[in-house]
Write a protein that holds these residues in place. Structure first.
Motif, PDB file in Angstrom:
ATOM      1  N   THR A   1       1.567  16.048  -2.726  1.00  0.00           N
ATOM      2  CA  THR A   1       1.599  15.578  -4.009  1.00  0.00           C
ATOM      3  C   THR A   1       0.711  16.260  -4.993  1.00  0.00           C
ATOM      4  O   THR A   1       0.923  16.819  -5.979  1.00  0.00           O
TER       5      THR A   1
ATOM      6  N   GLU B   1       0.899  -1.228  -0.025  1.00  0.00           N
ATOM      7  CA  GLU B   1      -0.045   0.097   0.027  1.00  0.00           C
ATOM      8  C   GLU B   1       0.728   1.205  -0.106  1.00  0.00           C
ATOM      9  O   GLU B   1       0.633   2.300  -0.808  1.00  0.00           O
ATOM     10  N   VAL B   2       1.781   1.309   0.748  1.00  0.00           N
ATOM     11  CA  VAL B   2       2.766   2.315   0.968  1.00  0.00           C
ATOM     12  C   VAL B   2       3.594   2.574  -0.272  1.00  0.00           C
ATOM     13  O   VAL B   2       3.671   3.775  -0.762  1.00  0.00           O
ATOM     14  N   ASP B   3       4.098   1.700  -0.995  1.00  0.00           N
ATOM     15  CA  ASP B   3       4.853   1.593  -2.289  1.00  0.00           C
ATOM     16  C   ASP B   3       4.106   2.189  -3.314  1.00  0.00           C
ATOM     17  O   ASP B   3       4.427   3.057  -4.234  1.00  0.00           O
ATOM     18  N   LEU B   4       2.763   2.172  -3.242  1.00  0.00           N
ATOM     19  CA  LEU B   4       1.663   2.619  -4.401  1.00  0.00           C
ATOM     20  C   LEU B   4       1.168   3.734  -3.806  1.00  0.00           C
ATOM     21  O   LEU B   4       0.346   4.225  -4.431  1.00  0.00           O
ATOM     22  N   THR B   5       1.487   4.421  -2.823  1.00  0.00           N
ATOM     23  CA  THR B   5       1.141   5.843  -2.389  1.00  0.00           C
ATOM     24  C   THR B   5       2.154   6.776  -2.791  1.00  0.00           C
ATOM     25  O   THR B   5       3.298   6.775  -2.269  1.00  0.00           O
ATOM     26  N   VAL B   6       1.536   7.637  -3.649  1.00  0.00           N
ATOM     27  CA  VAL B   6       2.707   8.720  -4.373  1.00  0.00           C
ATOM     28  C   VAL B   6       2.730   9.937  -3.520  1.00  0.00           C
ATOM     29  O   VAL B   6       1.220  10.371  -3.424  1.00  0.00           O
TER      30      VAL B   6
ATOM     31  N   ILE C   1       3.600   5.782 -12.241  1.00  0.00           N
ATOM     32  CA  ILE C   1       2.737   5.060 -11.203  1.00  0.00           C
ATOM     33  C   ILE C   1       1.416   5.861 -11.538  1.00  0.00           C
ATOM     34  O   ILE C   1       0.303   5.411 -11.596  1.00  0.00           O
TER      35      ILE C   1
ATOM     36  N   ALA D   1      -1.395   3.760  -8.960  1.00  0.00           N
ATOM     37  CA  ALA D   1      -1.344   4.071  -7.546  1.00  0.00           C
ATOM     38  C   ALA D   1      -2.514   3.893  -6.614  1.00  0.00           C
ATOM     39  O   ALA D   1      -3.781   4.017  -7.303  1.00  0.00           O
ATOM     40  N   ARG D   2      -2.282   3.294  -5.608  1.00  0.00           N
ATOM     41  CA  ARG D   2      -3.400   2.852  -4.845  1.00  0.00           C
ATOM     42  C   ARG D   2      -3.954   4.340  -3.634  1.00  0.00           C
ATOM     43  O   ARG D   2      -4.941   4.361  -3.212  1.00  0.00           O
ATOM     44  N   ALA D   3      -2.957   5.355  -3.621  1.00  0.00           N
ATOM     45  CA  ALA D   3      -3.440   6.522  -2.947  1.00  0.00           C
ATOM     46  C   ALA D   3      -2.307   7.639  -3.275  1.00  0.00           C
ATOM     47  O   ALA D   3      -1.295   7.485  -3.876  1.00  0.00           O
ATOM     48  N   ILE D   4      -2.853   8.907  -3.058  1.00  0.00           N
ATOM     49  CA  ILE D   4      -1.911   9.942  -3.574  1.00  0.00           C
ATOM     50  C   ILE D   4      -1.815  11.023  -2.177  1.00  0.00           C
ATOM     51  O   ILE D   4      -2.927  11.232  -1.533  1.00  0.00           O
ATOM     52  N   ARG D   5      -0.958  11.452  -1.870  1.00  0.00           N
ATOM     53  CA  ARG D   5      -0.752  12.436  -0.763  1.00  0.00           C
ATOM     54  C   ARG D   5      -1.231  13.648  -1.196  1.00  0.00           C
ATOM     55  O   ARG D   5      -0.987  14.116  -2.551  1.00  0.00           O
TER      56      ARG D   5
END
Lengths: 221, 81
Positions: free
Chosen positions: B47, A216-221, B34, B40-44
């Protein structure tokens, strides 16, 4: 990419690497050495039931050294270089079988731990490979904890058969007194090893959660 | 993933390359890829803020909800205010 170094991982890699080499050499040398020093004094124990009186009756046996000990009248057959060859080879085979299982288990576990520590050293902690390694370590411990008493029970019964045929208590063959209870099998299970294996399998589940969180963290940008 | 990031459309409108945007928002090209490929599963928020700042747009211009039924038919266009 996580490039944080894991302290002491290198030391563990070296230790487990050395351990598996030593264990492999010991395992391969086992048929030749037969634990030569071991067969002089290693004993296989067969239990006698309550009818066997201790220790006043005369005991006649082909084995060069048979001793009684313990509150349960345990008959110990000791392999010795002065024994008749049949007793020596019987005890030697029993010792080799039991030691081979033990060395093989220790080699497998140290190899798995070596691979695990190598991955940790590369800062690869929560990975599918490490998850598989932790599961394998747990499964190995559980399986070995079950197999070892089976092998020991089998070798003990072989010695019991021999002693039963060749030893007598006065006019009564010792075979009449040998207790082939299954309780001795369950008593031989290494509970510590079994529980450690279960704990490792539980830790594998924790690893699985960690892996999921990392992904999950790896795919959070 | 029902939430889509229309990064390629915004890059085209702003006439900017992915590499250039990566340098401006201080993200690696890999991470930006990504985002662009919707893996991507989530974006900050940080970002998203950087992207909106550099592309001079609103979050609604970048983010789109796409209702994807099981048969994979075309998306419902979002209502713009």
């Amino acid at each position: 990419m996580n490039s944080h170094r894991i302290p002491y991982a290198g030391i563990l890699v070296t230790l487990f690497g050395a351990a598996q080499i030593l264990l492999l050499v010991s395992l391969l040398a086992l048929p030749f050495s037969g634990g030569l020093a071991q067969t002089r004094y290693v004993t296989t124990t067969v239990k006698l039931d309550h009818r066997f009186s201790w220790p006043s009756q005369n005991f006649h046996s082909d084995a060069a050294s048979v001793e009684f000990s313990g509150l349960y009248a345990q008959l110990k057959v000791t392999g010795d270089q002065f024994d008749p060859p049949e007793v020596r080879s019987l005890v030697r085979r029993a010792a080799i079988a039991n030691m081979a299982i033990e060395y093989l288990a220790m080699f497998a576990i140290s190899h798995l731990l070596w691979r695990f520590c190598r991955n940790i050293q590369k800062a690869q902690v929560f990975t599918p490979r490490n998850l598989d390694l932790v599961r394998l370590i747990g499964a190995t411990l559980v399986i070995v904890a079950i197999i070892q008493p089976i092998v020991r029970y089998w070798t003990d019964q072989q010695v019991a058969d021999y002693v039963g045929q060749h030893a007598s208590l006065g006019d009564t063959p010792v075979a009449a007194f040998i207790n082939r209870s299954w309780i001795s099998f369950f008593a031989g299970i290494n509970i510590g090893e079994f529980v450690t294996g279960l704990v490792m399998l539980l830790i594998a589940q924790v690893f699985r959660q960690g892996l999921r969180l990392k992904q999950e963290v790896d795919l959070t940008v | 993933m029902p939430i889509r990031l229309n990064l390629d459309r915004m890059l085209l409108e702003r006439r900017m390359t992915l590499t250039e945007l990566a340098e401006r928002v201080d993200l690696t090209l890999a991470n930006l890829s990504i985002l662009k490929t919707n893996k991507a599963r989530a974006i900050r928020f940080s970002t998203l803020e950087a992207l909106c700042r550099e592309l001079n747009c609103q979050p609604a211009d970048l983010l789109e909800y796409v209702d994807e039924p099981a048969s994979g038919t075309s998306a419902i266009p979002s209502a713009r205010r």
